[in-house]
Design an enzyme around this catalytic site. Structure first.
Site, PDB file in Angstrom:
ATOM      1  N   GLU A  51       5.440 -12.392 -14.730  1.00 25.80           N
ATOM      2  CA  GLU A  51       4.719 -11.364 -14.188  1.00 25.80           C
ATOM      3  C   GLU A  51       4.372 -10.256 -15.225  1.00 25.80           C
ATOM      4  O   GLU A  51       3.396  -9.471 -14.817  1.00 25.80           O
ATOM      5  CB  GLU A  51       5.620 -10.680 -12.907  1.00 25.80           C
ATOM      6  CG  GLU A  51       7.013 -10.204 -13.396  1.00 25.80           C
ATOM      7  CD  GLU A  51       7.927  -9.448 -12.250  1.00 25.80           C
ATOM      8  OE1 GLU A  51       7.101  -9.002 -11.407  1.00 25.80           O
ATOM      9  OE2 GLU A  51       8.996  -9.799 -12.439  1.00 25.80           O
ATOM     10  N   GLU A  91      15.253 -15.937 -13.764  1.00 24.04           N
ATOM     11  CA  GLU A  91      14.722 -14.477 -13.934  1.00 24.04           C
ATOM     12  C   GLU A  91      14.067 -14.446 -15.098  1.00 24.04           C
ATOM     13  O   GLU A  91      12.990 -13.532 -15.164  1.00 24.04           O
ATOM     14  CB  GLU A  91      16.043 -13.502 -13.718  1.00 24.04           C
ATOM     15  CG  GLU A  91      16.050 -12.216 -13.787  1.00 24.04           C
ATOM     16  CD  GLU A  91      14.830 -11.260 -13.226  1.00 24.04           C
ATOM     17  OE1 GLU A  91      14.522 -10.324 -13.652  1.00 24.04           O
ATOM     18  OE2 GLU A  91      14.422 -11.795 -12.357  1.00 24.04           O
ATOM     19  N   HIS A 109      14.794 -35.431 -16.030  1.00 21.88           N
ATOM     20  CA  HIS A 109      14.565 -36.028 -14.695  1.00 21.88           C
ATOM     21  C   HIS A 109      13.151 -35.780 -14.285  1.00 21.88           C
ATOM     22  O   HIS A 109      12.636 -35.688 -13.037  1.00 21.88           O
ATOM     23  CB  HIS A 109      15.418 -35.627 -13.571  1.00 21.88           C
ATOM     24  CG  HIS A 109      16.773 -35.811 -13.704  1.00 21.88           C
ATOM     25  ND1 HIS A 109      17.439 -36.916 -13.530  1.00 21.88           N
ATOM     26  CD2 HIS A 109      17.904 -35.032 -14.005  1.00 21.88           C
ATOM     27  CE1 HIS A 109      18.597 -37.085 -13.908  1.00 21.88           C
ATOM     28  NE2 HIS A 109      19.118 -35.900 -14.310  1.00 21.88           N
ATOM     29  N   LYS A 124       5.305  -3.096  -6.308  1.00 24.68           N
ATOM     30  CA  LYS A 124       6.942  -3.010  -6.421  1.00 24.68           C
ATOM     31  C   LYS A 124       7.770  -3.149  -5.297  1.00 24.68           C
ATOM     32  O   LYS A 124       8.583  -4.117  -5.526  1.00 24.68           O
ATOM     33  CB  LYS A 124       6.923  -1.474  -6.941  1.00 24.68           C
ATOM     34  CG  LYS A 124       8.314  -1.197  -7.205  1.00 24.68           C
ATOM     35  CD  LYS A 124       9.069  -1.616  -8.394  1.00 24.68           C
ATOM     36  CE  LYS A 124      10.469  -1.402  -8.633  1.00 24.68           C
ATOM     37  NZ  LYS A 124      11.109  -2.313  -9.772  1.00 24.68           N
ATOM     38  N   ARG A 135       2.939   1.006  -6.292  1.00 25.99           N
ATOM     39  CA  ARG A 135       2.851   0.212  -4.973  1.00 25.99           C
ATOM     40  C   ARG A 135       2.025  -0.542  -4.531  1.00 25.99           C
ATOM     41  O   ARG A 135       1.851  -1.684  -3.850  1.00 25.99           O
ATOM     42  CB  ARG A 135       3.320   1.168  -3.797  1.00 25.99           C
ATOM     43  CG  ARG A 135       4.601   1.898  -3.827  1.00 25.99           C
ATOM     44  CD  ARG A 135       4.733   2.715  -2.687  1.00 25.99           C
ATOM     45  NE  ARG A 135       4.751   2.006  -1.481  1.00 25.99           N
ATOM     46  CZ  ARG A 135       5.719   1.844  -0.544  1.00 25.99           C
ATOM     47  NH1 ARG A 135       6.721   2.192  -0.790  1.00 25.99           N
ATOM     48  NH2 ARG A 135       5.718   0.841   0.552  1.00 25.99           N
ATOM     49  N   CYS A 144       0.748  -1.189  -0.087  1.00 27.74           N
ATOM     50  CA  CYS A 144       0.066   0.047  -0.024  1.00 27.74           C
ATOM     51  C   CYS A 144       0.981   1.363   0.147  1.00 27.74           C
ATOM     52  O   CYS A 144       2.032   1.210   0.116  1.00 27.74           O
ATOM     53  CB  CYS A 144      -1.041   0.001   1.101  1.00 27.74           C
ATOM     54  SG  CYS A 144      -1.861  -1.427   1.530  1.00 27.74           S
ATOM     55  N   LYS A 186      10.114 -12.824 -15.283  1.00 24.34           N
ATOM     56  CA  LYS A 186       9.701 -11.735 -15.953  1.00 24.34           C
ATOM     57  C   LYS A 186       8.259 -11.930 -16.900  1.00 24.34           C
ATOM     58  O   LYS A 186       7.277 -11.343 -16.836  1.00 24.34           O
ATOM     59  CB  LYS A 186      10.898 -11.091 -16.850  1.00 24.34           C
ATOM     60  CG  LYS A 186      11.809 -10.214 -15.935  1.00 24.34           C
ATOM     61  CD  LYS A 186      11.305  -8.841 -15.562  1.00 24.34           C
ATOM     62  CE  LYS A 186      11.199  -8.621 -13.948  1.00 24.34           C
ATOM     63  NZ  LYS A 186      11.983  -9.332 -13.211  1.00 24.34           N
ATOM     64  N   ASN A 237      -0.172   1.242   6.006  1.00 21.72           N
ATOM     65  CA  ASN A 237       0.434   0.532   5.111  1.00 21.72           C
ATOM     66  C   ASN A 237       1.301  -0.514   6.016  1.00 21.72           C
ATOM     67  O   ASN A 237       1.794  -0.237   6.958  1.00 21.72           O
ATOM     68  CB  ASN A 237       1.575   1.308   4.363  1.00 21.72           C
ATOM     69  CG  ASN A 237       2.507   0.230   3.772  1.00 21.72           C
ATOM     70  OD1 ASN A 237       2.188  -0.849   3.379  1.00 21.72           O
ATOM     71  ND2 ASN A 237       3.889   0.760   3.468  1.00 21.72           N
ATOM     72  N   GLY A 238       0.717  -1.755   5.888  1.00 20.95           N
ATOM     73  CA  GLY A 238       1.421  -2.929   6.749  1.00 20.95           C
ATOM     74  C   GLY A 238       0.601  -4.021   7.191  1.00 20.95           C
ATOM     75  O   GLY A 238      -0.721  -3.834   6.513  1.00 20.95           O
ATOM     76  N   TRP A 296      -3.005  -2.589  -1.698  1.00 31.29           N
ATOM     77  CA  TRP A 296      -2.678  -3.814  -2.394  1.00 31.29           C
ATOM     78  C   TRP A 296      -3.199  -4.781  -1.235  1.00 31.29           C
ATOM     79  O   TRP A 296      -2.645  -4.835  -0.015  1.00 31.29           O
ATOM     80  CB  TRP A 296      -1.304  -3.899  -2.431  1.00 31.29           C
ATOM     81  CG  TRP A 296      -0.787  -5.221  -3.081  1.00 31.29           C
ATOM     82  CD1 TRP A 296      -0.874  -5.531  -4.332  1.00 31.29           C
ATOM     83  CD2 TRP A 296      -0.159  -6.490  -2.604  1.00 31.29           C
ATOM     84  NE1 TRP A 296      -0.290  -6.599  -4.632  1.00 31.29           N
ATOM     85  CE2 TRP A 296       0.077  -7.321  -3.605  1.00 31.29           C
ATOM     86  CE3 TRP A 296       0.161  -6.662  -1.195  1.00 31.29           C
ATOM     87  CZ2 TRP A 296       0.638  -8.465  -3.411  1.00 31.29           C
ATOM     88  CZ3 TRP A 296       0.817  -8.171  -1.230  1.00 31.29           C
ATOM     89  CH2 TRP A 296       0.933  -8.913  -2.050  1.00 31.29           C
TER      90      TRP A 296
END
Ligand code: AGP
Length: 607
Positions: free
Chosen positions: A488, A481, A504, A602, A27, A2, A485, A104-105, A78
């Site tokens: 997301e 990575e 395997h 983010k 955010r 948030c 990408k 926020n939290g 969020w």
């Protein structure tokens, strides 16, 4: 995560709050809201599910209300507690609609507090934040500051919040414990925010609150308190690297940040590498060489984890130091065996990721060596570290981290070479590598020129629902990575594997409908990886090869992205950049909102 924003001044707060939310919508962006208080104690409350633009239209629709609301708080959400609904959208309020709060939290003990408060108050939302609003109401002693001191003793971990009292216009109280909170003076008033990145345009200086500190704003003046006592805090000057760039001719900030990479690398190297003398000149790295480091442990999350894992290959190769990359949430859920000859490196773009921050606290509590590699100047992890280096990627606004990953990998490479030269690394090898690093920005530029070709290939692969991404050695975390990408940005289900692992199990999924991306530049592991490519080709799986132009098995690949000529090691950088373009164009081909991928934020400031 948030985002909190607040303002007190002489002018109306509504547009400032909405613009503040817009600037840093990255955010968290599933709902947003503002509340303004006028000097005559009138209230302007507006909330909207969805983007800040939805809130902006609702606020705009009430522009006939010409009251001057000179104090206000705002929030983008969020969701952590409760669905994305109008009721759960912040700001939340007390039952008498006197106190309004944004947060926020996570309040870990909110259920216990709620059980008690439900005896006196009705609740309209599922949020932990509304519980705090009712708690303020129940503890109010006639003064908002002393009330918030009592409230904060009842709240368990981690939060930053801002509160207004409609009966006391001109007053805002903010508290920080864990999640970041910043107060700053601008020409038109006092602001509070969760992030330093959006300040630059308006602010001259800012103050980052420490844990358990409270800021009280009263009529355009503010004071900071710790345990009820006023304290003096030094304010920091805003510097150019914290300015958010304009979009320019790019379709998205994510695309712009990928095309920033050549100049980002120049920034990372500048003042740290003397390319003429082919040597690394950096005090922090020099000092590092004097420490008795027998092992390195890199703790981070998401893309920073993969960057850390690439770094481990460099530390083992150049410095001969055993190195392990650990996902920070796993570090927190594992037994910590402190070792004072281990250097614990904490890698984070935002410098605020909760799991990394909490891991660092555990390590520091045992008196072990900590090193931070962080992008956001003045962020918590940078301030907590014994030693640190900034990755100097510039402001990375949007969710998908790209330019900063490249900067992190370059910093880790410089650290490995610098430590290696204190151990057995040959000076000639270091000089050769540094000479090649001097050309890296141009090699990246060359890779970016392949954008149109990569876009065409991506259009084709956008038709698939699943994809494997393979690599060996450094290219195993590169594959990790790249698959992150693709996930997301395009929402295509991508899984990365060490190429040797395919037979395997994962090979069972390979078919005409299940493509594989393979990183396989010429080098030590080329032949081994070719045998894995043949296993996929034998099952008619489409194969996208990220290869060297002088590859000798091009016929095996369905499509190829040829990397500019560099050593195998430096093709880690060109390989990453080509995968970023591929993921970006996959997402564009699927019409995804590249800058605001669904369900993501983010920086994850709560655990
Ligand atoms: C990467 O694109 C994501 N945004 C995410 O995985 C990110 O890398 C992770 O949350 C870690 O963030 P940090 O580097 O700011 O700590």
């Amino acid at each position: 995560m948030c985002w909190i924003f607040a303002y007190n001044g002489d002018t109306d707060c509504r547009e400032k709050l909405v613009n503040g939310l817009r600037l840093l919508e990255y955010r968290g962006y599933d709902s947003a809201g503002i509340v303004g208080v006028s000097k005559k104690k009138e209230i302007f409350l507006e909330k909207a599910v969805g983007r800040v633009s939805a809130l902006a239209s609702k606020v705009d629709a009430r522009r006939e209300d010409i009251t001057l609301y000179t104090t206000g708080i705002a929030h983008t959400r969020w969701a952590t507690h409760g669905w994305v609904t109008q009721e759960n959208t912040h700001p939340h309020h007390s039952s008498d609609k006197r106190f309004y709060i944004v947060h926020n939290g996570i309040i870990e003990n909110y259920k216990d507090l709620k059980k008690d408060l439900e005896k006196s108050y009705d609740f309209y939302s599922e949020t932990d934040t509304e519980v705090v609003a009712k708690l303020i109401e129940s503890l109010y002693d006639g003064n908002l500051k002393s009330t918030m001191e009592k409230v904060s003793t009842r709240l368990v971990w981690a939060y930053s919040l801002a509160v207004v009292d409609s009966q006391n216009p001109g007053t805002i109280v903010g508290i920080k414990l864990g999640s970041p909170l910043i107060v700053w003076t601008a020409t038109d008033g006092i602001y509070i925010s969760s992030d330093v990145n959006a300040l630059s345009a308006l602010a001259e200086t800012y103050t980052l609150l420490e844990d358990n500190e409270m800021v009280v704003i009263e009529w355009k003046k503010y004071s900071i308190y710790m345990a009820g006592k006023q304290i003096e805090r030094v304010s920091e000057k805003i510097d150019a690297s914290q300015v958010i760039d304009e979009l320019g001719n790019f379709n998205s900030f994510t695309e712009k940040e990928i095309f920033d990479i050549p100049s980002v690398l120049e920034n990372v190297f500048s003042g740290r590498i003397d390319f003429e003398k082919k040597q690394i000149n950096n005090e922090t790295l020099e000092a590092l060489g004097d420490l008795d480091i027998k092992r390195i442990c890199i703790v981070s999350s998401g893309s920073s984890y993969y960057a850390g894992d690439m770094g481990c290959y460099f530390f083992r190769k150049f410095a001969g130091i055993p190195c392990q990359a650990i996902i920070s949430s796993e570090f927190l859920s594992d037994v910590f065996l402190p070792d004072d000859t281990t250097l614990y490196v904490f890698l984070s773009q935002s410098g605020e990721t909760a799991d990394v921050r909490e891991s660092m606290k555990i390590v520091k509590a045992k008196g072990c060596m900590t090193f931070g590699v962080v992008n956001v100047v003045g962020s918590t992890i940078a301030r907590m570290a014994d030693h640190w280096l900034y990755s100097h990627a510039g402001v990375e606004v949007w969710v998908a981290s790209t330019k900063n990953v490249i900067a992190q990998v370059a910093v880790l490479l410089m650290m490995a070479v610098s430590l290696g030269l204190k151990k057995d690394m040959q000076i000639t090898d270091a000089r050769d590598l540094i000479a090649e690093m001097a050309d890296l920005p141009d090699k990246i530029q060359e890779t970016l020129m392949k954008g149109p070709k990569i876009k065409k290939i991506a259009k084709k692969y956008a038709t698939y629902k699943h994809m494997f991404v393979l690599g060996r050695n450094y290219f195993y975390p590169v594959a990790g990575e790249a698959s992150l990408k693709c996930k997301e940005l395009s929402y295509i289900h991508c899984e990365s594997y060490s190429a040797g692992e395919l037979k395997h199990g994962p090979l069972a999924l390979v078919s005409k409908k299940f493509p594989t991306m393979v990183f396989n530049p010429m080098g030590k592991f080329y032949a081994k990886t070719i045998s894995n490519v043949q296993e996929v080709a034998a099952r008619k799986g489409p194969i996208l090869g990220i290869i060297s132009s002088n590859d000798t098995h091009k016929e095996l690949y369905t499509d190829t992205i040829e990397l500019p000529e560099t050593s195998e090691l430096l093709s880690v950088f060109t390989g990453l950049v080509s995968s970023y373009l591929f993921a970006l164009y996959l997402a564009e081909a699927l019409d995804r909102d590249v800058d605001k991928p669904r369900n993501l934020a983010k920086s994850v400031t709560v655990d």
